[in-house]
Design a protein around this motif. Structure first.
Motif, PDB file in Angstrom:
ATOM      1  N   THR A  10     -20.758 -36.207  77.148  1.00 31.66           N
ATOM      2  CA  THR A  10     -19.635 -37.053  77.574  1.00 31.66           C
ATOM      3  C   THR A  10     -18.894 -37.618  76.371  1.00 31.66           C
ATOM      4  OG1 THR A  10     -20.901 -39.139  77.717  1.00 31.66           O
ATOM      5  CG2 THR A  10     -20.895 -37.710  79.653  1.00 31.66           C
ATOM      6  N   PHE A  11     -19.605 -37.811  75.251  1.00 32.67           N
ATOM      7  CA  PHE A  11     -18.925 -38.227  74.024  1.00 32.67           C
ATOM      8  C   PHE A  11     -17.931 -37.149  73.599  1.00 32.67           C
ATOM      9  CE2 PHE A  11     -18.604 -38.306  69.375  1.00 32.67           C
ATOM     10  CZ  PHE A  11     -18.252 -39.622  69.159  1.00 32.67           C
ATOM     11  N   GLY A  12     -18.326 -35.885  73.730  1.00 33.39           N
ATOM     12  CA  GLY A  12     -17.449 -34.791  73.333  1.00 33.39           C
ATOM     13  C   GLY A  12     -16.294 -34.559  74.278  1.00 33.39           C
ATOM     14  N   VAL A  13     -16.406 -35.022  75.526  1.00 32.10           N
ATOM     15  CA  VAL A  13     -15.338 -34.809  76.507  1.00 32.10           C
ATOM     16  C   VAL A  13     -14.012 -35.371  76.020  1.00 32.10           C
ATOM     17  CG1 VAL A  13     -14.512 -35.607  78.766  1.00 32.10           C
ATOM     18  CG2 VAL A  13     -16.769 -34.569  78.558  1.00 32.10           C
ATOM     19  N   ALA A  14     -14.059 -36.523  75.374  1.00 34.72           N
ATOM     20  CA  ALA A  14     -12.821 -37.132  74.872  1.00 34.72           C
ATOM     21  C   ALA A  14     -12.145 -36.230  73.857  1.00 34.72           C
ATOM     22  CB  ALA A  14     -13.123 -38.491  74.248  1.00 34.72           C
ATOM     23  N   TYR A  15     -12.942 -35.539  73.066  1.00 32.36           N
ATOM     24  CA  TYR A  15     -12.371 -34.644  72.068  1.00 32.36           C
ATOM     25  C   TYR A  15     -11.742 -33.418  72.716  1.00 32.36           C
ATOM     26  CZ  TYR A  15     -14.483 -37.404  68.365  1.00 32.36           C
ATOM     27  OH  TYR A  15     -14.812 -38.435  67.513  1.00 32.36           O
ATOM     28  N   ILE A  70     -17.419 -47.732  70.132  1.00 27.83           N
ATOM     29  CA  ILE A  70     -18.490 -48.365  70.901  1.00 27.83           C
ATOM     30  C   ILE A  70     -19.028 -47.389  71.944  1.00 27.83           C
ATOM     31  CG2 ILE A  70     -17.772 -50.756  70.548  1.00 27.83           C
ATOM     32  CD1 ILE A  70     -16.467 -50.710  73.293  1.00 27.83           C
ATOM     33  N   TYR A  71     -18.190 -46.468  72.358  1.00 27.47           N
ATOM     34  CA  TYR A  71     -18.668 -45.440  73.283  1.00 27.47           C
ATOM     35  C   TYR A  71     -19.729 -44.568  72.607  1.00 27.47           C
ATOM     36  CZ  TYR A  71     -18.690 -42.044  77.043  1.00 27.47           C
ATOM     37  OH  TYR A  71     -19.085 -41.245  78.078  1.00 27.47           O
ATOM     38  N   GLY A  72     -19.512 -44.229  71.331  1.00 28.21           N
ATOM     39  CA  GLY A  72     -20.477 -43.401  70.625  1.00 28.21           C
ATOM     40  C   GLY A  72     -21.836 -44.063  70.531  1.00 28.21           C
ATOM     41  N   SER A  73     -21.857 -45.367  70.213  1.00 29.55           N
ATOM     42  CA  SER A  73     -23.126 -46.093  70.149  1.00 29.55           C
ATOM     43  C   SER A  73     -23.794 -46.136  71.517  1.00 29.55           C
ATOM     44  CB  SER A  73     -22.887 -47.521  69.640  1.00 29.55           C
ATOM     45  OG  SER A  73     -22.393 -47.517  68.319  1.00 29.55           O
TER      46      SER A  73
END
Length: 452
Positions: free
Chosen positions: A66-71, A37-40
């Protein structure tokens, strides 16, 4: 190591695969609902809520970053959770990751916006995203280890694929939850509507906790603990005995770039002013593709139990390089029926070949005493690159975000390391579970009377 733990015999281990696979499926679905849901939201909402003082192109770029930060956080989490997963067992890590993911996701839904607290808002968003990444680092590796070590030797591919089917189920659930949210009027969507999917993570965490806490530890881990004992430093053993396989897993894990480009960048591109497709219609592409993937993943995994892990993985990696090009081209034409069809083929069918087989393919490279560490560290380093593939894609697409062909070539290039990893790996689908990770493994007989 507890001296009172009695190792389980093969017959008892055979009786557990369905329970372990279902627990892995449900837990992964619930956990990855939170993650996706974060990606959407990063593609559709956060540029206007947390980065609204930037121009639209820059706001989208920052949001996707910020989506990539988790990775980026996932390799750190893998070192920590992999170590303890091989020290204290798979079950404890599975429960811990679920609680951490649920908490961090709920907090995202409670965050103030940039308009309310200024730059503190994106800082808090990144912090919560880091916690999501740490959780995800141990989720798949622990669930894969759990299902693989419970499964009959001749059906490890099928049973471990339930973890990835659960991941796709979580992505499907996240998409379905966002469909009514995305249809809200703009003012309601940006004020409170986007928060609802994140708040629902409380239910997600509660259900997952009940399921996973009742699951038994794997017989393979218990036998290892009761006989040779668990290693004090699994990472040292891993790098000494399995360094080449860790490199293969890192290279193979780059195939996840296909998923992140499909899920996030393609969604942002299709709904941009340059193409003009609606949010709801593109969310349906993802929903239907994931629905097809739910059926395709166990079928590909079953095929790998018959013909081997390598050929099925190669089909998925090579095929994804081609079909993602076709999918992004379809989006560029603005033809929605064609986009829907190619999205289902690319992500639902072809990518599922690699996605469905990697849990067994990677897990079978390692022995029981370092399996969780090996999968966690190897996959999370590769996934870190895949996570930032979205940010790179946004830059490659140019200032107006329309150079889809360069993004397609970039995605195809990221499919090359997985191909090399698969070609150089050993075939392990016939190796007995107790011999996995051995340099000279025996070949397992295919029992005719054993059932799942």
């Amino acid at each position: 190591m507890s001296p009172t733990v009695a190792p389980r015999g093969p017959a008892e281990a055979v009786g557990q695969p369905k329970k372990a696979a279902i627990a892995a499926w449900i837990g992964s679905a619930l956990e990855y609902y939170d993650f996706f849901i974060y990606g959407s939201a990063a593609a559709l909402i956060f540029p206007k809520v947390f980065f609204d003082e930037s121009d639209p192109a820059t706001a989208t770029l920052l949001s996707l970053a910020t989506f990539g930060v988790a990775y980026a956080a996932r390799p750190v989490g893998a070192l920590f959770l992999g170590h303890f997963g091989d020290r204290v067992g798979r079950k404890k890590i599975m429960v811990f990751t679920l609680i951490l993911m649920g908490l961090s996701t709920f907090l995202i839904g409670c965050l103030p916006t940039r308009h309310q607290v200024g730059t503190l808002a994106p800082v808090l968003l990144v912090l919560c995203r880091v916690l999501q990444g740490i959780s995800a680092a141990g989720e798949q590796a622990s669930a894969n280890s759990m299902s693989l070590e419970h499964a009959p030797a001749h059906r490890r591919g099928f049973f471990t694929s339930f973890t990835l089917s659960g991941t796709q189920g979580g992505q499907l659930l996240a998409t379905l939850v966002f469909l009514p949210v995305a249809a809200l009027p703009e003012d309601q969507l940006l004020s409170w509507g986007w928060r609802v999917p994140f708040w629902l993570s409380v239910v997600v965490a509660a259900v997952g906790f009940v399921i996973r806490r009742k699951l038994d530890e794997t017989p393979a881990f218990e036998r290892q603990a009761a006989s040779e004992g668990v290693p004090k430093m699994p990472l040292a053993v891993l790098l000494r005995e399995h360094w080449a396989d860790v490199l293969r897993v890192i290279g193979g894990a780059l195939i996840a770039s296909v998923s992140t480009i499909f899920t996030v960048w393609a969604l942002a591109y299709a709904t941009s002013d340059a193409v003009g497709m609606s949010r709801s219609s593109m969310l349906w592409v993802g929903a239907l593709a994931n629905l097809v993937a739910l059926a395709a993943i166990p079928l590909w995994a079953t095929l790998s139990d018959r013909i081997g892990r390598r050929p099925v993985f190669l089909i998925g990696a090579a095929g994804s390089a081609v079909t993602m090009f076709l999918y992004l081209w379809a989006i560029s034409t603005g033809n929605y029926p064609l986009t829907l069809l190619l999205g289902i083929v690319a992500f639902g069918v072809v990518y599922s070949a690699a996605n469905g087989v990697w849990p067994s393919f990677y897990g079978e490279m390692f022995s029981t005493r370092v399996r969780l560490s090996g999968m966690a560290i190897g996959t999370q380093i590769g996934f870190a690159v895949a996570g930032f593939a979205v940010t790179f894609a946004a830059q490659i697409a140019g200032p107006d975000g329309t150079d889809w062909s360069s993004v397609a070539l970039f995605t195809a290039a990221l499919c090359v390391p997985p191909l090399i990893a698969a070609v150089t790996a050993r075939e392990t689908h016939k190796v007995p579970t107790e011999d996995l990770g051995s340099r000279t493994p025996r070949e397992a007989p295919r029992p005719e009377t054993v059932t799942a």
